[in-house]
Design an enzyme around this catalytic site. Structure first.
Site, PDB file in Angstrom:
ATOM      1  N   GLY A  43       0.880  -1.099  -0.111  1.00 43.79           N
ATOM      2  CA  GLY A  43      -0.078  -0.022  -0.152  1.00 43.79           C
ATOM      3  C   GLY A  43       0.913   1.113   0.074  1.00 43.79           C
ATOM      4  N   SER A 110       6.688  -4.165  -2.040  1.00 42.82           N
ATOM      5  CA  SER A 110       6.160  -3.035  -2.288  1.00 42.82           C
ATOM      6  C   SER A 110       6.189  -1.946  -1.038  1.00 42.82           C
ATOM      7  CB  SER A 110       4.821  -3.062  -3.128  1.00 42.82           C
ATOM      8  OG  SER A 110       4.436  -1.952  -3.578  1.00 42.82           O
ATOM      9  N   TRP A 111       5.355  -1.253  -0.596  1.00 40.24           N
ATOM     10  CA  TRP A 111       5.187  -0.478   0.463  1.00 40.24           C
ATOM     11  C   TRP A 111       5.711  -1.419   1.679  1.00 40.24           C
ATOM     12  CZ3 TRP A 111       6.042   3.616   3.204  1.00 40.24           C
ATOM     13  CH2 TRP A 111       5.508   3.917   4.375  1.00 40.24           C
ATOM     14  N   ASP A 265       8.506  -4.400 -13.917  1.00 44.31           N
ATOM     15  CA  ASP A 265       7.732  -3.804 -12.753  1.00 44.31           C
ATOM     16  C   ASP A 265       7.557  -2.324 -13.107  1.00 44.31           C
ATOM     17  OD1 ASP A 265       6.559  -2.633 -10.454  1.00 44.31           O
ATOM     18  OD2 ASP A 265       7.812  -3.992  -9.056  1.00 44.31           O
ATOM     19  N   HIS A 293       5.071  -6.421 -11.073  1.00 45.46           N
ATOM     20  CA  HIS A 293       4.845  -6.109  -9.660  1.00 45.46           C
ATOM     21  C   HIS A 293       4.358  -7.011  -8.607  1.00 45.46           C
ATOM     22  CE1 HIS A 293       5.529  -2.935  -6.484  1.00 45.46           C
ATOM     23  NE2 HIS A 293       4.194  -3.325  -6.161  1.00 45.46           N
TER      24      HIS A 293
END
Length: 323
Positions: A43, A110-111, A265, A293
């Site tokens: 996120g 990711s986050w 990605d 991704h």
């Protein structure tokens, strides 16, 4: 190709009150005496699901999953109050202490890779090692690439839908324009923007179109928390100093790490992972062909499961035939 382990149910669930008004959802699964690992979701704003536990052999790992502030089953939903990177780092340390864990493995994509690095650099003595995917370093150029200009050139059709909620005279600064609407009182405009923001992310998350991934991003409650919390964080440069995560890599250079990144990605381009690997010479960088991704892409899933198996073998001192 390695696939996910079968879904399992938690053996314990916790509602952990942190700074008001937040109460975090936390659960434990796998082996209570296993190697502790914490799954750090992306996120910011996404939340965990049943598959979050499935990257780990439940006979070897004590698996901790939690929904970050404002996400998933944590309350209040989509709240921006007292919600910064450093609040989340403090929450992770609170969870570790609450569960009586001395050290754990960090697993984030990711986050989740951003937060894993921020936590590890703050508490290196509490970390066995890191398994990171889809590296996001939260630098201004990365935010600019995906939310203002860059990825737009690869997906002009999807980009047109992302632009749609914002008047032309505000499109020179899309983060500010979105933030105004996502934090405003007009709930119809807020949800319209949340859906457009999350749809853009879902559509570009995989190399090949994946309807299930897009639908997951676009589910109303998830779309609202993703859009509001991401925009809040990215408007504030994720509450990090310029290039902070690369600057502070010497603090954790001694820790074992695996970096898994899709070659194609678009959300977090490969040069992010490359920069991290250059600052972390002993890390293992795996560039996955034919992947974007998303952790759901077969090549990335395979690499992540293999990484958890190797980390368990290494830290538990298992022989190859035992791992």
């Amino acid at each position: 190709m390695q696939t996910l382990f079968p879904q399992i149910k938690p053996y314990a669930r916790h509602d952990l009150a942190v700074d008001g008004p937040h109460v975090l959802y936390v659960d434990e699964s796998g082996s209570p005496d296993g190697l502790p690992v914490v799954f750090i979701h992306g996120g910011p704003g996404s939340g965990c699901d049943a598959n979050s536990r499935c990257y780990f052999d439940p006979s070897k790992y004590r698996i901790i999953t939690f929904d970050q502030r404002g996400c998933g089953r944590s309350t209040p939903h989509a709240s921006l109050e007292n919600n910064t990177t450093w609040d989340l780092v403090a929450d992770m340390e609170r969870i570790r202490s609450y569960l009586g864990i001395e050290k754990w493995v960090l697993f984030g994509g990711s986050w989740g890779s951003t937060l894993a690095l921020a936590y590890a650099q703050s508490h290196p003595e509490r970390v066995h090692g890191l398994i990171l995917r889809g590296i996001f370093l939260a630098r201004p150029q990365e935010i600019e690439w995906f939310y203002q200009a860059g990825a737009s050139r690869l997906f002009p059709d999807y980009w047109e839908d992302y632009l749609a909620p914002i008047p032309e005279d505000e499109r020179h600064d899309l983060l500010t324009a979105y933030y105004k609407r996502l934090t405003g009182n007009d709930q119809i405009a807020q949800m319209h923007c949340a859906k457009a923001w999350s749809t853009w992310e879902g559509r570009t998350a995989t190399l090949r179109p994946n309807v299930q991934v897009v639908e997951r991003f676009c589910e109303a409650q998830r779309a609202l928390s993703i859009a509001r919390i991401e925009c809040h964080y990215f408007t504030h440069n994720a509450f990090l100093e310029p290039n902070q995560l690369i600057r502070d890599m010497p603090k954790i250079a001694h820790l074992p790490g695996v970096i898994v990144h899709g070659r194609y990605d678009v959300i977090c381009p490969l040069d992010n992972a490359w920069a991290l690997h250059q600052a972390w010479p002993d890390s293992e960088l795996q560039i996955i062909r034919e992947a974007g991704h998303s952790a759901t892409e077969p090549g990335i899933t395979d690499a992540l499961v293999r990484a958890t198996e190797e980390m368990a073998r290494r830290l538990l001192n298992l022989q190859p035939d035992e791992a």
